[in-house]
Scaffold this motif. Structure first.
Motif, PDB file in Angstrom:
ATOM      1  N   SER A   1       0.845  -0.967  -0.106  1.00  0.00           N
ATOM      2  CA  SER A   1      -0.077  -0.017   0.145  1.00  0.00           C
ATOM      3  C   SER A   1       1.026   1.303   0.044  1.00  0.00           C
ATOM      4  CB  SER A   1      -0.820  -0.012   1.290  1.00  0.00           C
ATOM      5  OG  SER A   1      -1.217   1.146   1.593  1.00  0.00           O
ATOM      6  N   LEU A   2       2.078   1.066   0.750  1.00  0.00           N
ATOM      7  CA  LEU A   2       3.113   2.039   0.754  1.00  0.00           C
ATOM      8  C   LEU A   2       4.306   1.272   0.293  1.00  0.00           C
ATOM      9  CD1 LEU A   2       2.517   3.978   3.893  1.00  0.00           C
ATOM     10  CD2 LEU A   2       1.973   4.825   1.440  1.00  0.00           C
ATOM     11  N   PRO A   3       5.453   1.725  -0.418  1.00  0.00           N
ATOM     12  CA  PRO A   3       6.446   1.060  -0.674  1.00  0.00           C
ATOM     13  C   PRO A   3       7.434   0.059   0.219  1.00  0.00           C
ATOM     14  CG  PRO A   3       7.129   3.242  -1.135  1.00  0.00           C
ATOM     15  CD  PRO A   3       5.834   3.230   0.102  1.00  0.00           C
ATOM     16  N   LEU A   4       6.447  -1.008   0.465  1.00  0.00           N
ATOM     17  CA  LEU A   4       6.957  -1.959   1.431  1.00  0.00           C
ATOM     18  C   LEU A   4       6.349  -3.347   1.207  1.00  0.00           C
ATOM     19  CD1 LEU A   4       7.171  -1.404   5.484  1.00  0.00           C
ATOM     20  CD2 LEU A   4       7.052  -3.616   4.406  1.00  0.00           C
ATOM     21  N   VAL A   5       7.061  -4.562   1.033  1.00  0.00           N
ATOM     22  CA  VAL A   5       6.135  -5.700   0.542  1.00  0.00           C
ATOM     23  C   VAL A   5       6.571  -6.859   1.367  1.00  0.00           C
ATOM     24  CG1 VAL A   5       6.379  -7.290  -1.472  1.00  0.00           C
ATOM     25  CG2 VAL A   5       6.965  -4.857  -1.797  1.00  0.00           C
ATOM     26  N   THR A   6       5.883  -7.844   1.798  1.00  0.00           N
ATOM     27  CA  THR A   6       6.027  -8.885   2.730  1.00  0.00           C
ATOM     28  C   THR A   6       5.688 -10.230   1.631  1.00  0.00           C
ATOM     29  OG1 THR A   6       4.149  -8.889   4.065  1.00  0.00           O
ATOM     30  CG2 THR A   6       5.912  -7.614   4.663  1.00  0.00           C
ATOM     31  N   ALA A   7       6.515 -11.260   1.806  1.00  0.00           N
ATOM     32  CA  ALA A   7       6.148 -12.645   1.146  1.00  0.00           C
ATOM     33  C   ALA A   7       6.475 -13.559   2.178  1.00  0.00           C
ATOM     34  CB  ALA A   7       6.646 -12.604  -0.122  1.00  0.00           C
ATOM     35  N   ASP A   8       5.759 -14.717   2.152  1.00  0.00           N
ATOM     36  CA  ASP A   8       5.938 -15.858   3.047  1.00  0.00           C
ATOM     37  C   ASP A   8       6.993 -16.677   2.715  1.00  0.00           C
ATOM     38  OD1 ASP A   8       4.631 -17.088   1.008  1.00  0.00           O
ATOM     39  OD2 ASP A   8       3.343 -18.365   2.293  1.00  0.00           O
ATOM     40  N   VAL A   9       8.467 -16.170   2.242  1.00  0.00           N
ATOM     41  CA  VAL A   9       9.320 -17.095   1.869  1.00  0.00           C
ATOM     42  C   VAL A   9       9.843 -17.938   3.226  1.00  0.00           C
ATOM     43  CG1 VAL A   9      12.073 -16.635   1.447  1.00  0.00           C
ATOM     44  CG2 VAL A   9      10.133 -15.314   0.330  1.00  0.00           C
ATOM     45  N   THR A  10      10.258 -19.150   2.992  1.00  0.00           N
ATOM     46  CA  THR A  10      10.430 -20.076   3.774  1.00  0.00           C
ATOM     47  C   THR A  10      11.759 -19.916   4.653  1.00  0.00           C
ATOM     48  OG1 THR A  10      11.956 -21.438   2.603  1.00  0.00           O
ATOM     49  CG2 THR A  10       9.605 -22.170   2.624  1.00  0.00           C
ATOM     50  N   ARG A  11      11.961 -20.223   6.133  1.00  0.00           N
ATOM     51  CA  ARG A  11      13.093 -19.781   6.684  1.00  0.00           C
ATOM     52  C   ARG A  11      14.100 -20.198   6.065  1.00  0.00           C
ATOM     53  NH1 ARG A  11      13.742 -17.036  11.560  1.00  0.00           N
ATOM     54  NH2 ARG A  11      16.030 -16.809  11.066  1.00  0.00           N
ATOM     55  N   GLU A  12      14.321 -21.371   5.386  1.00  0.00           N
ATOM     56  CA  GLU A  12      15.459 -21.889   4.851  1.00  0.00           C
ATOM     57  C   GLU A  12      15.960 -20.910   3.586  1.00  0.00           C
ATOM     58  OE1 GLU A  12      12.767 -23.871   5.385  1.00  0.00           O
ATOM     59  OE2 GLU A  12      13.610 -24.636   7.000  1.00  0.00           O
ATOM     60  N   THR A  13      15.209 -20.475   2.893  1.00  0.00           N
ATOM     61  CA  THR A  13      15.319 -19.481   1.937  1.00  0.00           C
ATOM     62  C   THR A  13      15.735 -18.200   2.564  1.00  0.00           C
ATOM     63  OG1 THR A  13      13.847 -20.764   0.330  1.00  0.00           O
ATOM     64  CG2 THR A  13      14.306 -18.179  -0.372  1.00  0.00           C
ATOM     65  N   PHE A  14      15.173 -17.859   3.480  1.00  0.00           N
ATOM     66  CA  PHE A  14      15.422 -16.650   4.116  1.00  0.00           C
ATOM     67  C   PHE A  14      16.756 -16.641   4.717  1.00  0.00           C
ATOM     68  CE2 PHE A  14      15.889 -13.692   7.773  1.00  0.00           C
ATOM     69  CZ  PHE A  14      15.340 -12.724   7.332  1.00  0.00           C
ATOM     70  N   ASP A  15      17.307 -17.666   5.261  1.00  0.00           N
ATOM     71  CA  ASP A  15      18.641 -17.799   5.810  1.00  0.00           C
ATOM     72  C   ASP A  15      19.421 -17.862   4.642  1.00  0.00           C
ATOM     73  OD1 ASP A  15      17.502 -17.817   8.293  1.00  0.00           O
ATOM     74  OD2 ASP A  15      17.599 -20.084   8.681  1.00  0.00           O
ATOM     75  N   ALA A  16      19.347 -18.523   3.500  1.00  0.00           N
ATOM     76  CA  ALA A  16      20.109 -18.539   2.431  1.00  0.00           C
ATOM     77  C   ALA A  16      20.560 -17.161   1.836  1.00  0.00           C
ATOM     78  CB  ALA A  16      19.855 -19.367   1.415  1.00  0.00           C
ATOM     79  N   LEU A  17      19.560 -16.547   1.632  1.00  0.00           N
ATOM     80  CA  LEU A  17      19.648 -15.234   1.048  1.00  0.00           C
ATOM     81  C   LEU A  17      20.267 -14.317   2.036  1.00  0.00           C
ATOM     82  CD1 LEU A  17      15.906 -14.767  -0.210  1.00  0.00           C
ATOM     83  CD2 LEU A  17      17.987 -14.509  -1.678  1.00  0.00           C
ATOM     84  N   ARG A  18      20.285 -14.455   3.387  1.00  0.00           N
ATOM     85  CA  ARG A  18      20.979 -13.759   4.502  1.00  0.00           C
ATOM     86  C   ARG A  18      22.565 -14.080   4.353  1.00  0.00           C
ATOM     87  NH1 ARG A  18      19.604  -9.741   8.032  1.00  0.00           N
ATOM     88  NH2 ARG A  18      21.534 -10.360   9.107  1.00  0.00           N
TER      89      ARG A  18
END
Ligand code: 0PR
Length: 364
Positions: free
Chosen positions: A298-315
């Motif tokens: 609604s404003l310039p901020l996006v969330t998505a339900d990425v899995t914990r594993e993917t999140f950790d890999a991206l980090r």
């Protein structure tokens, strides 16, 4: 010293950004000034008046009161303090603050320091406060009702007109936290500002979307008498009273805020809003292509339900990303977040996504 600050090329979770070059330059020039002592540092003190007047213009308020705070936390603490004092003067001994669950954690600090009770009300399926729940919880002990204009986790704007009228029915004050949203909301259809809603006090931070250097938060009050609730006597300074929480303050933040606003209001901020919003929508579409559940921006901020594993890999790849309380990956499309940065982020995301079948990657 042998250290360099980190770059912004993988920072997707911050609500701060690289200061605009004019803001950086102004911060450096005013580094050795202290607006906390206007008698000694009149030049920066005049700049602070200019900052408040410009913040008032952005937030739809003629003749605003307020000051440049260290950040949104201080501004929120001070808003609670004003309301507590007003409540005490009405004979309320155990004041409460009613806030949506989407409110920033700085209000928890405020409640703790100021010894007020924080009543947290739930949000609806779209992460905006539930007015029925607010009506149930606001009562004669309520000192303050808080509404969020650009929530930290989902970038949502509460129904502020309605919230304000509930607050005023009970003689409570109404505070709008536009710490992050204040520099993008003027370019949207949301009712958020002093002209459109019955807000008494507002947090609006130049050091977030305003592209000023840290520390530059903003507290605005509709009526200058509200600031009197904060004033203490300052016997040995040339001025007689001080309404700020901190004593010595950053002249760099003040100067930087003025420089950024003079440079960017309104055209530069409008263009930035368009860029950030287009990026947020682009990213939301890519998440959807990859079959993630997305909270539409609604404003310039996006969330998505990425899995914990993917999140950790991206980090682990170096992406500075964060998660909402509910666990979704959260990307804040700040001015330093470019389309090419997001493209490279999505490329990495696809590498970790073995299950989803992308449909239409690429695009504009
Ligand atoms: N109100 C809202 C709506 C906020 O989002 C924030 C901060 C505040 C108040 C408090 O402001 P200050 O942090 O200026 O005191 N929101 C972000 C947060 O706490 C701030 C942030 C900034 C986070 C930079 C990360 C970062 O790298 O999550």
């Amino acid at each position: 010293m042998q250290a360099e600050p980190q770059g912004f090329d993988r920072v997707l979770s911050s609500m701060c950004t690289e200061p605009h070059p004019v803001a950086r330059d102004a911060a450096e020039r005013f580094l050795a000034t202290n607006p906390g002592d206007p008698g000694t540092y009149p030049a920066v003190s005049e700049l602070e008046d200019r900052a408040i007047s410009m913040l008032g213009e952005i937030a739809g308020l003629d003749d605003p009161g307020g000051y440049v705070a260290s950040g949104g936390t201080e501004a929120n603490i001070q808003a609670v303090r004003i309301a507590r004092e007003r409540a005490r003067s009405r004979g309320i001994e155990t004041p409460t603050v009613v806030m949506p669950e989407s409110g920033h954690f700085s209000f928890k600090k405020a409640a703790d320091i100021l010894d007020v009770t924080l009543t947290i009300v739930p949000t609806d399926g779209d992460h905006r406060v539930r007015l029925d729940a607010v009506r149930e919880r606001v009562d004669a002990e309520t000192a303050l009702v808080v509404g969020v204009a650009g929530s930290t986790e989902y970038g949502r704007v509460d129904p502020l007109r309605e919230l304000g009228s509930i607050a005023h029915e009970y003689d409570a004050l109404f505070h709008v936290d536009a710490a992050w949203g204040g520099f993008v909301l003027p370019f949207t259809d949301h009712a958020w500002n002093f002209a459109e809603t019955p807000v008494d006090t507002m947090t609006i931070d130049p050091h977030k979307m305003g592209q000023a250097a840290i520390p530059a938060g903003g507290l605005l009050v509709r009526d200058a008498s509200l600031l009197d609730e904060l004033a203490v006597n300052t016997p040995y300074l040339e001025t007689t009273a001080q309404a700020t929480l901190t004593g010595t303050r950053s002249g760099a933040g003040v100067a930087s805020a003025v420089a950024a606003m003079e440079e960017l209001w309104p055209g530069g901020y409008a263009a930035q809003y368009e860029r950030s919003m287009a990026n947020a929508e682009w990213l939301a579409n890519r998440f959807s292509d990859l079959r993630y559940e997305v909270v539409e921006p609604s404003l310039p901020l996006v969330t998505a339900d990425v899995t914990r594993e993917t999140f950790d890999a991206l980090r682990a790849d170096g992406w500075r990303i964060s998660r909402t309380g509910a666990g979704e990956l959260r990307v804040v499309c700040m001015p330093h977040v470019s389309r090419s940065m997001l493209e490279s982020f999505v490329d990495d995301l696809r590498r970790y996504e073995s299950v989803a079948e992308p449909t239409a990657i690429g695009g504009d």
